[in-house]
Scaffold this motif. Structure first.
Motif, mmCIF file in Angstrom:
data_model
loop_
_atom_site.group_PDB
_atom_site.id
_atom_site.type_symbol
_atom_site.label_atom_id
_atom_site.label_comp_id
_atom_site.label_asym_id
_atom_site.label_seq_id
_atom_site.Cartn_x
_atom_site.Cartn_y
_atom_site.Cartn_z
ATOM 1 N N GLN A 68 41.587 28.023 37.339
ATOM 2 C CA GLN A 68 42.442 29.189 37.101
ATOM 3 C C GLN A 68 41.805 30.511 37.522
ATOM 4 O O GLN A 68 42.121 31.558 36.956
ATOM 5 N N ALA A 69 40.905 30.465 38.501
ATOM 6 C CA ALA A 69 40.405 31.717 39.088
ATOM 7 C C ALA A 69 41.081 31.925 40.432
ATOM 8 O O ALA A 69 41.324 30.956 41.164
ATOM 9 N N SER A 70 41.397 33.161 40.768
ATOM 10 C CA SER A 70 41.781 33.519 42.135
ATOM 11 C C SER A 70 40.924 34.703 42.556
ATOM 12 O O SER A 70 40.492 35.493 41.711
ATOM 13 N N ASP A 105 43.996 33.583 36.625
ATOM 14 C CA ASP A 105 45.291 33.194 37.190
ATOM 15 C C ASP A 105 45.922 32.093 36.331
ATOM 16 O O ASP A 105 45.748 30.898 36.593
ATOM 17 N N ALA A 106 46.647 32.534 35.305
ATOM 18 C CA ALA A 106 47.336 31.571 34.440
ATOM 19 C C ALA A 106 48.693 31.186 35.027
ATOM 20 O O ALA A 106 49.380 30.308 34.503
ATOM 21 N N ARG A 107 49.061 31.849 36.112
ATOM 22 C CA ARG A 107 50.371 31.603 36.728
ATOM 23 C C ARG A 107 50.425 30.257 37.459
ATOM 24 O O ARG A 107 51.404 29.540 37.401
ATOM 25 N N ALA A 131 41.535 31.139 31.743
ATOM 26 C CA ALA A 131 41.604 31.781 33.063
ATOM 27 C C ALA A 131 40.542 32.876 33.182
ATOM 28 O O ALA A 131 39.920 33.049 34.238
ATOM 29 N N SER A 132 40.305 33.602 32.088
ATOM 30 C CA SER A 132 39.287 34.669 32.106
ATOM 31 C C SER A 132 37.908 34.074 32.380
ATOM 32 O O SER A 132 37.122 34.611 33.179
ATOM 33 N N LEU A 175 51.255 36.838 34.622
ATOM 34 C CA LEU A 175 50.252 35.811 34.297
ATOM 35 C C LEU A 175 49.018 35.825 35.205
ATOM 36 O O LEU A 175 48.185 34.924 35.151
ATOM 37 N N VAL A 176 48.934 36.851 36.056
ATOM 38 C CA VAL A 176 47.732 37.023 36.887
ATOM 39 C C VAL A 176 47.152 38.399 36.569
ATOM 40 O O VAL A 176 47.880 39.391 36.622
ATOM 41 N N PHE A 177 45.879 38.463 36.217
ATOM 42 C CA PHE A 177 45.301 39.723 35.753
ATOM 43 C C PHE A 177 43.871 39.871 36.267
ATOM 44 O O PHE A 177 43.179 38.872 36.495
ATOM 45 N N PRO A 178 43.436 41.114 36.481
ATOM 46 C CA PRO A 178 42.060 41.305 36.945
ATOM 47 C C PRO A 178 41.070 41.118 35.809
ATOM 48 O O PRO A 178 41.259 41.666 34.721
#
Ligand code: FMN
Length: 277
Positions: A68-70, A105-107, A131-132, A175-178
């Motif tokens: 879940q990393a982008s 990236d939880a999306r 994801a974090s 659902l995607v966050f820095p």
């Protein structure tokens, strides 16, 4: 003394375990001696190296293999400038030769649930946390690999303080966050290894025990001050707290933490798919 025990002494100066007797190892020595770099030369890392670093980052461990990393590289100079302008106190954000953003990236897992007709609900606290962590591990893996290739880096979590604007520039969906960005380039200047808290405070055995906290912090403050005192002009919030005769790390961190940061982040996350349930 081995090279590593030397490096441990420089990192901690706490008279604790020195690693003496373990085989010396290049990577371990490099990690013990690593330092954040905020000033870069004009030399731009070649694309092949950056491709390698992304591959390394995405080789980090990932919770449940959910991956879940982008990683988003900001190449567009207009976008760089737009992000840099938001943080004038940190000019390295706008001018570092390379700028990556590590995204939780939880999306993707949510989309995979939809693709496979399964009831995935990934806006939970668990989804956010997983994801974090994946993004943080990917970033740290890039950091260590970049440093081993002679680059210097600086993680940038301050972007979360302006998350609405940063997310708009980067086109982030729900659902995607820095988690943090990463400035990267060849170092200009030497910098210094930052002394860490004594291991009597941060490393525990069998049972959590912070009975040495007060003495450990006081001692650390003085040892750190002797090596790299915080200049008078960098003391925080003197109007509120006044000037102190001795201004050490813990005074500085207590003053910093007293001003809560990141107020924009929770409402942003709630408005973009996270229920945290
Ligand atoms: C998650 C994370 C976020 C950070 N955010 C910033 C930042 O926004 N701006 C900055 O200049 N440094 C940032 N840093 C760098 C830290 O200030 C630095 O790692 C710390 O002072 C310790 O120094 P060292 O890495 O040289 O040991 C960040 C580091 C981490 C791990």
């Amino acid at each position: 003394m081995s090279a590593c025990s030397d490096a441990i002494a420089r990192r901690f100066g706490d008279g604790g375990p020195s690693g003496e007797g373990a085989d010396d190892n290049d990577l371990i020595h490099r990690v013990l001696s690593r330092k954040t770099v905020r000033r870069y030369s004009d030399r731009v890392p070649v694309e092949a190296l950056l491709d390698l670093l992304v591959a390394c980052a995405l080789s980090a461990s990932a919770k449940s293999d959910f991956q879940q990393a982008s990683i988003l590289r900001v190449r567009d100079s207009g976008k760089r400038a737009a992000i840099g302008k938001l943080f004038p106190a940190m000019p390295w954000i706008g001018i570092a030769p390379v700028f990556f953003v590590f995204l939780g990236d939880a999306r993707r897992l949510q989309c995979i649930g939809e693709m496979r007709g399964k009831p995935v609900e990934n806006g939970t606290l668990e989804g956010f946390f997983n994801a974090s962590i994946d993004a943080a591990l990917a970033m740290q893996t890039m950091i260590l690999c970049a440093e081993s290739a002679g680059l210097g880096v600086c993680p940038i979590s301050v972007i979360r303080n302006e998350v609405d604007k940063v997310a708009a520039v980067l086109g982030l969906p729900d659902l995607v966050f820095p988690v943090a960005a990463l400035c990267l380039g060849y170092p200009q200047g030497e910098g210094h290894v930052s002394l860490r808290l004594p291991r009597s405070v941060t490393a525990h055995s069998d049972r959590y025990d912070d009975s040495a906290l007060h003495a450990g912090i006081d001692d650390y403050d003085h040892r750190r001050h002797a090596l790299h005192a915080i200049p008078k002009e960098q003391q925080r919030s003197n109007a509120e707290y006044g000037e102190t005769a001795f201004y050490g790390w813990s005074e500085d961190k207590a003053r910093q933490a007293a001003k809560a940061e990141g107020a924009a982040f929770p409402p942003y996350l709630r408005a973009h798919g996270f229920s945290f349930e």
